[in-house]
Design a protein around this motif. Structure first.
Motif, short mmCIF file in Angstrom:
data_model
loop_
_atom_site.label_atom_id
_atom_site.label_comp_id
_atom_site.label_asym_id
_atom_site.label_seq_id
_atom_site.Cartn_x
_atom_site.Cartn_y
_atom_site.Cartn_z
N LYS A 255 -17.65 1.94 5.68
CA LYS A 255 -16.27 2.35 5.41
C LYS A 255 -15.70 1.56 4.24
O LYS A 255 -15.97 0.36 4.09
CB LYS A 255 -15.42 2.14 6.67
N ILE A 256 -14.88 2.25 3.42
CA ILE A 256 -14.14 1.63 2.33
C ILE A 256 -12.68 2.04 2.49
O ILE A 256 -12.39 3.23 2.66
CB ILE A 256 -14.65 2.10 0.95
N THR A 257 -11.76 1.08 2.44
CA THR A 257 -10.34 1.40 2.53
C THR A 257 -9.58 0.77 1.37
O THR A 257 -9.94 -0.30 0.87
CB THR A 257 -9.72 0.90 3.85
N PHE A 258 -8.52 1.47 0.93
CA PHE A 258 -7.60 0.96 -0.09
C PHE A 258 -6.19 1.10 0.46
O PHE A 258 -5.79 2.19 0.88
CB PHE A 258 -7.71 1.77 -1.38
N MET A 259 -5.44 0.00 0.46
CA MET A 259 -4.03 0.01 0.82
C MET A 259 -3.23 -0.36 -0.42
O MET A 259 -3.36 -1.47 -0.96
CB MET A 259 -3.73 -0.98 1.94
N CYS A 260 -2.42 0.60 -0.91
CA CYS A 260 -1.66 0.37 -2.13
C CYS A 260 -0.55 -0.64 -1.89
O CYS A 260 0.24 -0.50 -0.94
CB CYS A 260 -1.08 1.69 -2.63
N LYS A 261 -0.48 -1.68 -2.72
CA LYS A 261 0.56 -2.70 -2.64
C LYS A 261 1.07 -2.98 -4.05
O LYS A 261 0.34 -2.75 -5.03
CB LYS A 261 0.02 -3.99 -2.01
N PRO A 262 2.30 -3.51 -4.19
CA PRO A 262 2.84 -3.78 -5.53
C PRO A 262 1.96 -4.71 -6.36
O PRO A 262 1.86 -4.57 -7.58
CB PRO A 262 4.21 -4.41 -5.24
N GLY A 263 1.30 -5.67 -5.72
CA GLY A 263 0.48 -6.63 -6.46
C GLY A 263 -0.95 -6.18 -6.69
O GLY A 263 -1.73 -6.90 -7.32
N GLY A 264 -1.31 -5.01 -6.18
CA GLY A 264 -2.68 -4.53 -6.32
C GLY A 264 -3.15 -3.89 -5.03
O GLY A 264 -2.65 -4.23 -3.95
N ALA A 265 -4.05 -2.99 -5.12
CA ALA A 265 -4.53 -2.30 -3.93
C ALA A 265 -5.45 -3.23 -3.13
O ALA A 265 -6.37 -3.84 -3.68
CB ALA A 265 -5.29 -1.04 -4.33
N PHE A 360 -4.51 9.99 -3.98
CA PHE A 360 -4.22 8.57 -3.68
C PHE A 360 -3.80 7.85 -4.95
O PHE A 360 -2.81 7.08 -4.95
CB PHE A 360 -5.44 7.89 -3.07
N TYR A 361 -4.51 8.07 -6.04
CA TYR A 361 -4.18 7.41 -7.30
C TYR A 361 -2.76 7.78 -7.75
O TYR A 361 -1.96 6.90 -8.12
CB TYR A 361 -5.19 7.80 -8.37
N ASP A 362 -2.42 9.07 -7.69
CA ASP A 362 -1.08 9.50 -8.11
C ASP A 362 -0.01 8.89 -7.22
O ASP A 362 1.03 8.42 -7.72
CB ASP A 362 -0.99 11.03 -8.06
N ALA A 363 -0.24 8.88 -5.90
CA ALA A 363 0.75 8.34 -4.98
C ALA A 363 0.91 6.84 -5.17
O ALA A 363 2.04 6.31 -5.14
CB ALA A 363 0.35 8.64 -3.53
N CYS A 364 -0.19 6.13 -5.37
CA CYS A 364 -0.14 4.67 -5.56
C CYS A 364 0.57 4.33 -6.87
O CYS A 364 1.40 3.42 -6.92
CB CYS A 364 -1.54 4.10 -5.53
N THR A 365 0.27 5.10 -7.92
CA THR A 365 0.92 4.86 -9.21
C THR A 365 2.43 5.09 -9.10
O THR A 365 3.25 4.29 -9.59
CB THR A 365 0.32 5.79 -10.28
N TRP A 366 2.81 6.18 -8.45
CA TRP A 366 4.24 6.49 -8.30
C TRP A 366 4.94 5.43 -7.46
O TRP A 366 6.05 4.97 -7.79
CB TRP A 366 4.41 7.87 -7.65
N THR A 367 4.31 5.00 -6.37
CA THR A 367 4.92 4.02 -5.47
C THR A 367 5.13 2.69 -6.17
O THR A 367 6.20 2.06 -6.05
CB THR A 367 4.04 3.82 -4.22
N THR A 368 4.15 2.23 -6.91
CA THR A 368 4.27 0.92 -7.58
C THR A 368 5.31 0.98 -8.70
O THR A 368 6.02 0.00 -8.94
CB THR A 368 2.92 0.49 -8.14
N GLN A 369 5.45 2.15 -9.34
CA GLN A 369 6.46 2.30 -10.37
C GLN A 369 7.85 2.22 -9.78
O GLN A 369 8.79 1.68 -10.40
CB GLN A 369 6.27 3.61 -11.12
N GLN A 370 8.02 2.74 -8.58
CA GLN A 370 9.31 2.71 -7.91
C GLN A 370 9.73 1.30 -7.52
O GLN A 370 10.91 0.98 -7.42
CB GLN A 370 9.30 3.59 -6.66
N HIS A 371 8.73 0.44 -7.31
CA HIS A 371 9.01 -0.94 -6.89
C HIS A 371 9.00 -1.94 -8.04
O HIS A 371 9.20 -3.12 -7.83
CB HIS A 371 7.99 -1.39 -5.84
#
Length: 372
Positions: A255-265, A360-371
């Protein structure tokens, strides 16, 4: 969202242990000793069963190797099941098939026993005594044998001169018991259905046999070369985009998981192979790394992995400015290398789940831009 990935990432060779055992390892034993170690049930006009569970076989393959050859007779499933109940044929054993066919009902019954026992199916011929003068080393599996093959939880595609022939039926003419069996085994009925013009009467003989090569077997989902479908999940977890890639193979779950965070996934990989093996790998670890498209990423020297329950676990922070690599990736993996240069780990082919990677990439990019 769950997406099953049908085009399985596969190795281009059969397991080394299988080759060694069938061609070399047993040859290291005196012929009389090998004969003692192999249980054979032989009879004219019936399916012969050879069980190889000697110490050499188990040390290399870790499970017994079973050779089934000859016509599949009506009593074959009962004989095979008896060996399962006695413990001679264990969960996850390798079964090698070489049969011209026989009873379709018996072939289906064998296939169900294979799935029940998490059997791994291959094509292959048994090792016979040296005094055998002529013997064809190419295996063939046709008709009822092909149905039995499909019961394998893991199914290795044909290679070399081995051949497998699947019965095909015209639209709406596949017998009910075959339709039910293929569905239960996770095989797409359309793969074995022809679209020839005209209407054949119910219960008629099947259309010409399908003889796929190894690549065609993989593409059609008839073989998986030791891996089940890759499952990709994308969702929000703790209000953050979360991606999970998971696949089961005969060695364990990966298994591989990525959790998007402001400082990096937050990247975490799990190689679930059993506590003893996991501890052994972590103890020998010299170098560990994540892998994208067969290129080392986020390498770390000793101390980059740990044991959690039955898994080798790797944790890294994946830079947000490199996330685009995930969206365009063809393969991902996680590896540990020891002092001798031997590496342990896994890899996925991810081209079949590209939409989820992009989401996932689009959502993570959008989320980090918002923060930011």
């Amino acid at each position: 969202m769950l997406v099953p990935y049908r085009h399985i990432f596969r190795r281009s060779f059969h397991p080394l242990a299988c080759l060694l055992l069938s061609a070399t390892c047993l040859g290291l034993m005196h012929p009389a000793q090998a004969q003692k170690r192999a249980t054979r049930e032989q009879g004219a006009g019936q399916l012969n069963i050879q069980v190889n569970d000697d110490r050499m076989t188990l040390s290399m393959a870790r499970v017994p190797q079973i050779y089934l050859y000859g016509p599949i007779d009506a009593d074959a499933p009962q004989r095979f099941e008896s060996l399962m109940r006695s413990g001679r044929i264990k969960q996850g054993s390798d079964v090698y098939l070489n049969s011209p066919g026989g009873s379709v009902d018996a072939g289906i019954a064998l296939g169900r026993l294979f799935r029940q026992g998490s059997i791994v199916t291959h094509l292959g011929v048994p090792r016979l005594p040296k005094q055998t003068s002529t013997f064809n080393r190419s295996a063939m599996c046709e008709g009822a044998c092909a149905y039995a093959y499909l019961g394998g939880l893991y199914r290795w595609a044909v290679s070399g001169s081995d051949r497998i022939g699947f019965p095909t039926y015209r639209d709406q003419q596949t017998p009910a018991e075959v339709t039910t069996y293929l569905k239960d085994m996770g095989i797409d009925l359309a793969t074995l259905t022809t679209t020839a013009s005209g209407t054949a009467p119910a219960g008629s003989a099947p259309d010409p046999t399908l003889w796929p090569n190894g690549d065609e077997m993989i593409a059609k989902g008839l073989a998986n070369n030791g891996r089940q479908n890759l499952i990709a999940t994308y969702k929000y977890l703790q209000d953050q985009p979360y991606l999970e890639l998971k696949q089961q193979d005969r060695n364990g779950e990966h298994k591989i998981t990525f959790m998007c965070k402001p400082g990096g996934a937050e990247l975490t990989t799990y190689n679930t192979i059993g506590a003893v093996r996991a501890r052994g790998i972590v103890t020998r670890e010299q170098h560990s790394y994540f892998e994208i498209n067969q290129q080392e990423t986020l390498p770390q020297e000793r101390g980059g992995v740990s044991v959690v329950d039955e898994s080798v676990v790797m944790q890294r922070i994946y830079p947000l400015n490199q996330l685009q690599q995930l969206a365009s990736a063809k393969a991902m993996g996680a590896w540990v290398r020891d002092r001798a240069g031997i590496r342990y780990g896994f890899a996925f082919e991810v081209t079949g789940v590209k939409k989820i990677l992009n989401d996932f990439y689009d959502a993570c990019t959008w989320t980090t831009q918002q923060h930011s």
